[in-house]
Design a protein around this motif. Structure first.
Motif, short mmCIF file in Angstrom:
data_model
loop_
_atom_site.label_atom_id
_atom_site.label_comp_id
_atom_site.label_asym_id
_atom_site.label_seq_id
_atom_site.Cartn_x
_atom_site.Cartn_y
_atom_site.Cartn_z
N LEU A 250 0.63 -1.21 -0.29
CA LEU A 250 0.02 -0.03 -0.27
C LEU A 250 0.83 1.14 0.02
N ARG A 251 2.05 1.02 0.71
CA ARG A 251 2.45 2.21 0.47
C ARG A 251 3.94 2.80 -1.38
N THR A 252 3.74 1.63 -2.26
CA THR A 252 5.04 2.10 -3.16
C THR A 252 3.53 1.84 -4.31
N GLY A 253 4.71 2.26 -5.72
CA GLY A 253 3.80 2.27 -6.37
C GLY A 253 2.95 3.35 -7.63
N TYR A 254 3.12 4.13 -6.23
CA TYR A 254 2.53 5.44 -7.16
C TYR A 254 2.91 5.97 -8.23
N ALA A 255 4.07 6.03 -8.45
CA ALA A 255 4.68 7.00 -9.75
C ALA A 255 4.22 6.20 -11.09
N LEU A 256 4.01 4.49 -11.03
CA LEU A 256 3.54 3.45 -12.18
C LEU A 256 2.15 4.70 -13.07
N TYR A 257 1.10 4.98 -12.23
CA TYR A 257 0.09 5.43 -12.40
C TYR A 257 -0.20 7.07 -13.18
N LYS A 258 0.98 7.36 -12.81
CA LYS A 258 1.07 9.26 -12.66
C LYS A 258 0.75 8.84 -13.85
N LYS A 259 1.14 8.98 -15.18
CA LYS A 259 1.01 9.75 -16.61
C LYS A 259 -0.79 8.89 -17.13
N ASP A 260 -1.05 7.33 -16.36
CA ASP A 260 -2.53 7.30 -17.28
C ASP A 260 -3.57 7.66 -16.42
N ASN A 262 -3.06 10.84 -15.63
CA ASN A 262 -3.51 12.23 -14.93
C ASN A 262 -4.28 12.49 -16.43
N THR A 263 -3.64 11.24 -17.33
CA THR A 263 -5.03 11.87 -18.70
C THR A 263 -6.45 11.11 -18.53
N LEU A 264 -6.55 10.02 -17.62
CA LEU A 264 -7.90 9.92 -17.48
C LEU A 264 -8.99 10.93 -16.49
N LYS A 276 -15.23 7.87 -9.12
CA LYS A 276 -15.80 7.04 -10.32
C LYS A 276 -14.51 6.72 -11.51
N LYS A 277 -14.14 7.57 -12.59
CA LYS A 277 -13.86 7.45 -13.15
C LYS A 277 -12.47 5.84 -12.91
N ILE A 278 -11.36 6.67 -11.86
CA ILE A 278 -10.48 5.70 -11.27
C ILE A 278 -11.12 4.18 -11.28
N ASP A 279 -12.01 4.18 -10.51
CA ASP A 279 -13.20 2.79 -10.61
C ASP A 279 -12.93 1.90 -11.78
N ARG A 280 -13.99 2.67 -12.85
CA ARG A 280 -13.63 1.93 -14.16
C ARG A 280 -13.31 1.61 -14.58
N PHE A 281 -11.49 2.99 -14.64
CA PHE A 281 -10.14 2.82 -15.59
C PHE A 281 -9.61 1.44 -14.92
N VAL A 282 -9.91 0.68 -13.62
CA VAL A 282 -9.28 -0.64 -13.05
C VAL A 282 -10.27 -1.57 -13.89
N LYS A 283 -11.16 -1.74 -13.52
CA LYS A 283 -12.33 -2.41 -14.51
C LYS A 283 -12.45 -3.00 -15.43
#
Length: 614
Positions: A250-260, A262-264, A276-283
């Motif tokens: 839970l304390r790692t990985g934030y940089a992985l998603y930054k670009k996606d 930001n676009t979303l 809602k948008k993050i939830d749908r993006f993951v699904k």
């Protein structure tokens, strides 16, 4: 007085430990002549004797003897021993032949090994010469074993049962019974052991509409823990926070998603809309591998591979929400198949979901199920309670409950054709919430039949021009329309027309026919069925008789049924509603539910009668 009591208990317990102990093979002629159990006369078989000695971590010894009364119990001649490393097996069948006891041992050829994993091999055996009146007996040992559950209730009634648990770990082993069931079992406790003795224990009962019958099954729960460890939810939360596959992820990985992200989330400011948008993006981007886990070793692999377990996906979802400043935390849950969470312990849960708190409202999210709308959990997660674990190590118990009902709304316009004894018309249907989720899960799976195939599998029913809307959009109700014809729907008796008011949507049988009920009735979610069926009266006919209207209500607003028919010119309007505001209904309300469905069946089988105008 206390000293005297202590001495008495010291001498009573050893007697109880060895009371009714039976040796292998000491089957009696009287037992073989039995034709029914005196306490459970309708049982097809009974466990005459069940003796378990369990020295935790060292050896499990099992001795069972079963009496077969009729052919319904022949299935119990096949046994599975679900333990690896089983030793000292003895098994035999006993029959009374010409007034003498005939004993047939289970031969080596009747014992099979089955590999269930790379490290575990179980045993299966078949008892020979089993017939009505037989007794089968089994005894074996399993060394070096530590169990978490010992069942005290079986599919068959148990005439006598003794379970002796030797606890060399003293305070390091918690031993508790299932708090949701009461059985005629006495418990005796000393420092180094626990003894459970019971007689005439009823069988585990089979009932419809039960989420997981194991929740109501007699069992002993065992958990080993540290000397200074005291079971509490605080300790469970603390331990999970320390695990590298949970807290560390839970304390790692934030940089992985930054670009996606930001676009979303370009120009998205509203906090709820961000969630809602993050939830749908993951699904939409991550595929669930159908495995339940409580975490993941490498959450970055889930994002990179676009595939993962429930735990990995939802820990990633928590990370994404937190990276945008939202108050998000994981929640540990047990699926329905895992059973209710009965006591605080590490293994009470088998997977993890995500929570996010927005404007004081808590939302529970699951990123693994693509067909769910925002904050709609699949039904297999709606199971008792979960444990929210926050970043600071604090925790919160959360009880799951579904408030919003799921609706099926049906509007039918139907025209009767007396000459063909058929009915034709149109159907418009709207499906919401969990009914819609069920539709999406079933009819978007290519391995299953299509909705059109389902409709046309209904006897004498043909559906054409089927149109479905919003099936791919979980945020909208599903809308369905089609044309239909139902042949042989009308009976012509002496010139009068007879037909059922609910067309094909009536009840075929009452599913609640048992005399009584032991377990709560689990309908899974609140529901409303609303049917409006408009029949056009054929030219030359008039209404002769209509079924009587009905209004049935249950106490505390739990459920209701409404039925009425109105004539408006050449139209007959049938209105039917079945509503349940609660979905886990105590067994005390079973007679009311039984009566409600009885009325539903009567309505379904009733007849509208039209006669010719003279």
């Amino acid at each position: 007085m206390m000293r005297i009591l202590t001495v008495i208990l010291f001498f009573i317990c050893p007697v109880l430990v060895f009371s009714q102990e039976r040796k292998f093979g000491d089957v009696t002629e009287a037992e073989l002549r039995e034709t029914a159990d005196p306490t459970f006369p309708n049982a097809p078989a009974v466990i005459l004797y069940r003796d378990i000695n369990f020295e935790y971590g060292r050896v499990l010894e099992v001795h069972e003897r079963v009496k077969i009364y009729n052919s319904e119990a022949f299935k119990y001649s096949d046994w599975t021993i679900p333990f690896d490393g089983m030793k000292a097996l003895k098994a035999a069948t006993y029959n009374l032949e010409n007034g003498k006891i005939d004993r047939t041992k289970v031969s080596r050829s009747g014992i099979f090994k089955e590999e269930v994993s790379e490290e575990i091999e179980i045993s299966k055996l078949t008892f020979p010469k089993v017939k009505e009146g037989s007794i089968i007996e089994l005894r074996y040992k399993v060394p070096f074993i530590g169990l978490s559950i010992l069942y005290t209730q079986m599919p068959l009634p148990i005439r006598y049962q003794r379970i002796f648990i030797e606890n060399d770990y003293y305070g390091n082993l918690s031993i508790r019974q299932n708090q949701y069931v009461k059985l005629p079992i006495q418990s005796y406790e000393k420092t180094a052991y626990r003894l459970f003795v019971g007689e005439n224990i009823p069988p585990l009962r089979e009932e419809s509409f039960v989420g997981n019958v194991d929740n109501f099954r007699g069992k002993i729960l065992l958990e080993r823990h540290g000397v200074l460890y005291r079971q509490s939810w605080s300790n469970v939360a603390r331990d999970y926070k320390s695990f590298d596959w949970f807290g560390d992820q839970l304390r790692t990985g934030y940089a992985l998603y930054k670009k996606d992200l930001n676009t979303l989330l370009v120009q998205v400011k509203d906090t709820l809309e961000i969630a809602k948008k993050i939830d749908r993006f993951v699904k939409d981007t991550i595929e669930w591998n159908k495995q339940y886990t409580r975490g993941t070793e490498y959450v970055k692999n889930v994002f990179r591979d676009k595939k993962g377990s429930s735990g990995g996906i939802n820990i990633m979802l928590v990370q994404m929400l937190k990276s945008r400043g939202l108050d998000a935390n994981p929640i540990l849950v047990a699926t329905k198949s895992a059973g209710w969470v009965m006591y605080p312990h590490i293994d009470a849960f088998n997977t993890v979901l995500a929570t996010v708190k927005i404007d004081g409202k808590m939302y529970i999210l699951d990123g693994s199920e693509e067909h769910t709308k925002f904050a709609q959990l699949p039904l297999h997660y709606i199971n008792d309670k979960g444990l929210i674990i926050r970043e600071d190590g604090s925790h919160e118990l959360y009880w799951f409950k579904i408030e919003e009902p799921s609706k099926n709304t049906l509007i039918v316009n139907a025209t009767l054709h007396p000459e063909k004894l058929s009915v034709q018309g149109t159907v418009k249907k709207q499906i919401t919430n969990y009914n819609a989720l069920s539709f999406r899960d079933h009819y978007t799976d290519l391995r299953k039949e299509t909705y059109e195939e389902y409709l046309n599998d209904i006897p004498l029913f043909t559906a054409t021009n089927v149109v479905k809307k919003n099936v791919e959009n979980p945020d909208r109700p599903i809308a369905i329309s089609y044309d239909f014809e139902r042949k042989d729907f009308v009976e012509n008796i002496a010139g009068s027309l007879y037909f059922e008011p609910l067309l094909i949507w009536g009840l075929e049988e009452n599913q609640f026919v048992e005399e009584d009920r032991l377990y709560p009735i689990d309908f899974e979610h609140p529901s409303i069925e609303n049917y409006i069926i408009n029949y056009t009266i054929p030219d030359g006919y008039k209404v002769e008789s209509l079924p009587e209207g009905k209004l049935v209500t249950m106490e505390k607003g739990i459920g209701s049924l409404t039925f009425n028919i109105q004539q408006r010119g050449s139209q007959l309007q049938v209105m039917f509603s079945l509503e349940f505001n609660e979905y886990l209904i105590p067994a005390d309300y079973y007679p009311a539910i039984q009566g409600l469905y009885s009325e539903y069946l009567k309505i379904s089988k009733s007849k509208i009668v039209l006669s010719k105008i003279k």
